[in-house]
Enzyme design. Structure first.
Site, PDB file in Angstrom:
ATOM      1  N   GLU A   1     -42.665  39.487  54.661  1.00 23.88           N
ATOM      2  CA  GLU A   1     -41.386  40.161  54.413  1.00 23.88           C
ATOM      3  C   GLU A   1     -41.385  40.744  53.008  1.00 23.88           C
ATOM      4  O   GLU A   1     -41.498  40.009  52.027  1.00 23.88           O
ATOM      5  CB  GLU A   1     -40.224  39.180  54.576  1.00 23.88           C
ATOM      6  CG  GLU A   1     -38.870  39.705  54.148  1.00 23.88           C
ATOM      7  CD  GLU A   1     -38.498  41.007  54.850  1.00 23.88           C
ATOM      8  OE1 GLU A   1     -38.195  41.987  54.138  1.00 23.88           O
ATOM      9  OE2 GLU A   1     -38.525  41.043  56.097  1.00 23.88           O
TER      10      GLU A   1
ATOM     11  N   VAL B   1     -46.228  45.357  56.034  1.00 25.54           N
ATOM     12  CA  VAL B   1     -47.278  45.421  57.042  1.00 25.54           C
ATOM     13  C   VAL B   1     -47.762  46.853  57.186  1.00 25.54           C
ATOM     14  O   VAL B   1     -46.961  47.796  57.224  1.00 25.54           O
ATOM     15  CB  VAL B   1     -46.767  44.890  58.396  1.00 25.54           C
ATOM     16  CG1 VAL B   1     -47.757  45.174  59.518  1.00 25.54           C
ATOM     17  CG2 VAL B   1     -46.500  43.393  58.298  1.00 25.54           C
TER      18      VAL B   1
ATOM     19  N   CYS C   1     -26.583  46.637  67.422  1.00 20.19           N
ATOM     20  CA  CYS C   1     -25.153  46.425  67.630  1.00 20.19           C
ATOM     21  C   CYS C   1     -24.483  47.702  68.129  1.00 20.19           C
ATOM     22  O   CYS C   1     -23.829  48.428  67.376  1.00 20.19           O
ATOM     23  CB  CYS C   1     -24.455  45.931  66.367  1.00 20.19           C
ATOM     24  SG  CYS C   1     -22.783  45.328  66.731  1.00 20.19           S
TER      25      CYS C   1
ATOM     26  N   LYS D   1     -29.292  44.889  71.081  1.00 19.41           N
ATOM     27  CA  LYS D   1     -29.984  44.525  69.835  1.00 19.41           C
ATOM     28  C   LYS D   1     -28.953  43.960  68.858  1.00 19.41           C
ATOM     29  O   LYS D   1     -28.385  44.690  68.030  1.00 19.41           O
ATOM     30  CB  LYS D   1     -30.703  45.743  69.271  1.00 19.41           C
ATOM     31  CG  LYS D   1     -31.836  46.240  70.175  1.00 19.41           C
ATOM     32  CD  LYS D   1     -32.569  47.410  69.563  1.00 19.41           C
ATOM     33  CE  LYS D   1     -33.658  47.942  70.496  1.00 19.41           C
ATOM     34  NZ  LYS D   1     -34.738  46.986  70.773  1.00 19.41           N
ATOM     35  N   THR D   2     -28.700  42.656  68.951  1.00 21.73           N
ATOM     36  CA  THR D   2     -27.712  41.989  68.107  1.00 21.73           C
ATOM     37  C   THR D   2     -28.282  40.680  67.564  1.00 21.73           C
ATOM     38  O   THR D   2     -29.242  40.129  68.110  1.00 21.73           O
ATOM     39  CB  THR D   2     -26.427  41.662  68.903  1.00 21.73           C
ATOM     40  OG1 THR D   2     -26.727  40.663  69.907  1.00 21.73           O
ATOM     41  CG2 THR D   2     -25.870  42.900  69.593  1.00 21.73           C
ATOM     42  N   ALA D   3     -27.653  40.167  66.512  1.00 21.74           N
ATOM     43  CA  ALA D   3     -28.056  38.869  65.970  1.00 21.74           C
ATOM     44  C   ALA D   3     -27.843  37.771  67.000  1.00 21.74           C
ATOM     45  O   ALA D   3     -28.595  36.791  67.051  1.00 21.74           O
ATOM     46  CB  ALA D   3     -27.279  38.569  64.695  1.00 21.74           C
TER      47      ALA D   3
ATOM     48  N   CYS E   1     -21.295  41.215  71.587  1.00 20.18           N
ATOM     49  CA  CYS E   1     -20.744  42.279  70.754  1.00 20.18           C
ATOM     50  C   CYS E   1     -19.254  41.999  70.550  1.00 20.18           C
ATOM     51  O   CYS E   1     -18.436  42.319  71.413  1.00 20.18           O
ATOM     52  CB  CYS E   1     -20.945  43.635  71.419  1.00 20.18           C
ATOM     53  SG  CYS E   1     -20.490  45.012  70.352  1.00 20.18           S
TER      54      CYS E   1
END
Length: 412
Positions: free
Chosen positions: A42, A85, A168, A313-315, A348
């Site tokens: 990271e 990367v 989101c 595509k969410t946490a 969501c």
């Protein structure tokens, strides 16, 4: 304190990405098996809780509470490789770093998120944060959104949403609802012309939640412009251009003036994923949608915003994917069958007004997957409390520390 790696070294697991998915899965793996040698690649010095940026843009959350140093959230027994990367060489179980190093692994987890492609909208990058142009998709801009909302005294307010997939998918319209609610409460809404230009043909991807959202669209007097994609912005001139597709598929360029523009950029796979053997035809990291393992490389898993699965595509999706990857990866290390299937869960929390949320929870195919035995289409104060108070605490103290509260996919 975690170690900082400075030289090439082999690891049991290499995790590419130190965001929600990367830190969460690393913590979960180490809780299951503390002796694993795990490296997290990271480059960023800061870690962000992005789900709260919608609230920041609505004046309901302190942006300073959405960021912590990466070092502070990195699991203590993991090795942090502070590098970017450059590419993947799965045939030799190797990740290439931008600084020239090579890192080898027994198992690889790919979760670097996605790229916010601000550059794909002509002129947008040059005007963000000024001239009435903002976006809740960036830490430094969400406070400016609130500044614009609070200072708005009428005129044309444009909110945009690019083509899917995006992180989101409800966030573009959540920004709009919170702005309109503030203007309604302060007597400004009657002087506002609010438009929502979205590239798609539907207000929300799960039909069950469209009727309650439409009630708020009507309440706020929002004009919906479907099949309308933001392509260029001139901030100083306060003008935006959209490519609009008609029923016959013909595209025309439409110019609009604005006093405020909340812009959401196109979102793409990172180039180092798109150009790798791990990518599918669209450039996302290819995974089996149930096991989250790569279909061609048996020691590669993916999760989070970078994967090819059709989930939101969410946490919240990453929170449940973490369990599947952690369990299935360890089973593969031990030579057993993979025990967990991910059901496509995503959540969501649709902030339709300050203090109330429609909590949309669903899986593959739009199947409703509510956590609580309540009608999910009803805007609730309890869902606002969950979003604004409980979930941030659970994120920092649970998800990033390997505590999997309510995170196991159903049916496993």
């Amino acid at each position: 304190m975690q170690k900082t790696e400075t030289a090439q070294r082999d690891f049991d697991v290499v995790v590419v990405g130190g965001g929600s998915a990367g830190i969460g899965v690393t913590a979960s793996l180490l809780r299951r098996r503390p002796g694993l040698r795990i490296a997290v690649i990271e480059p960023s010095d800061n870690h962000y809780y992005q789900p709260a940026w919608t609230l920041v843009g609505g004046g309901a959350f302190d942006v300073a509470k959405t960021v912590r140093p990466t070092q502070a959230v990195m699991p203590a027994r993991a090795t942090w490789l502070r590098a970017a990367v450059a590419g993947f060489e799965p045939e030799s179980d190797t990740v290439r770093l931008a600084d020239g190093r090579a890192v080898s692994y027994r198992q690889l987890i790919v979760c670097p998120g996605l790229r916010l492609a601000w550059d794909k909208v002509e002129g947008l990058s040059d005007t963000l944060g000024k001239h009435g142009v903002s976006s809740n998709y960036r830490y430094d801009l969400a406070p400016y959104t609130w500044e614009l909302v609070r200072g708005f005294q009428g005129g044309q307010a444009l909110f945009t949403q690019p083509a899917m997939p995006i992180k989101c998918a409800g966030a573009p319209q959540k920004a709009m609802y919170l702005a309109c609610d503030h203007w309604l409460r302060t007597g400004v809404l009657g002087r506002a012309q609010v438009q929502f230009d979205l590239a798609g043909a539907a207000l929300f991807g799960v039909p069950t939640f469209v009727p309650p959202l439409m009630r708020y669209v009507e309440r706020y007097g929002i004009a919906l412009n479907f099949n309308s994609t933001l392509v260029a912005v001139d901030g100083p001139a306060r003008k935006a251009w959209f490519d609009v597709k008609n029923a016959e598929g013909q595209v025309s360029r439409v110019e609009k003036d604005f006093d405020m523009l909340h812009a959401v950029p196109p979102q793409l796979p990172h180039d180092f994923v798109r150009n790798s053997p791990l990518a599918d035809a669209a450039g996302w990291c290819e995974v089996d949608p149930a096991t989250l393992r790569h279909p061609r490389y048996a020691n590669v898993f993916g999760l989070g915003d970078t994967i090819s699965a059709s989930n939101a595509k969410t946490a919240a999706a990453a929170r449940k994917q973490i369990v599947a990857v952690a369990e299935n990866l360890i089973a593969c290390l031990d030579g057993y069958a993979m025990p967990v299937k991910y059901d496509g869960y995503g959540s969501c929390p649709l902030t339709v007004e300050r203090g109330r949320i429609v909590l949309a929870e669903f899986g593959y195919g739009g199947k409703l997957l509510p956590t609580f035995p309540l009608d999910p289409t009803v805007p609730r104060k309890s869902a606002w409390f969950l979003k604004a108070t409980l979930l941030p605490w659970i994120y920092w103290n649970g998800m990033l520390k390997g505590r999997e509260w309510l995170a196991r996919p159903l049916g496993n």
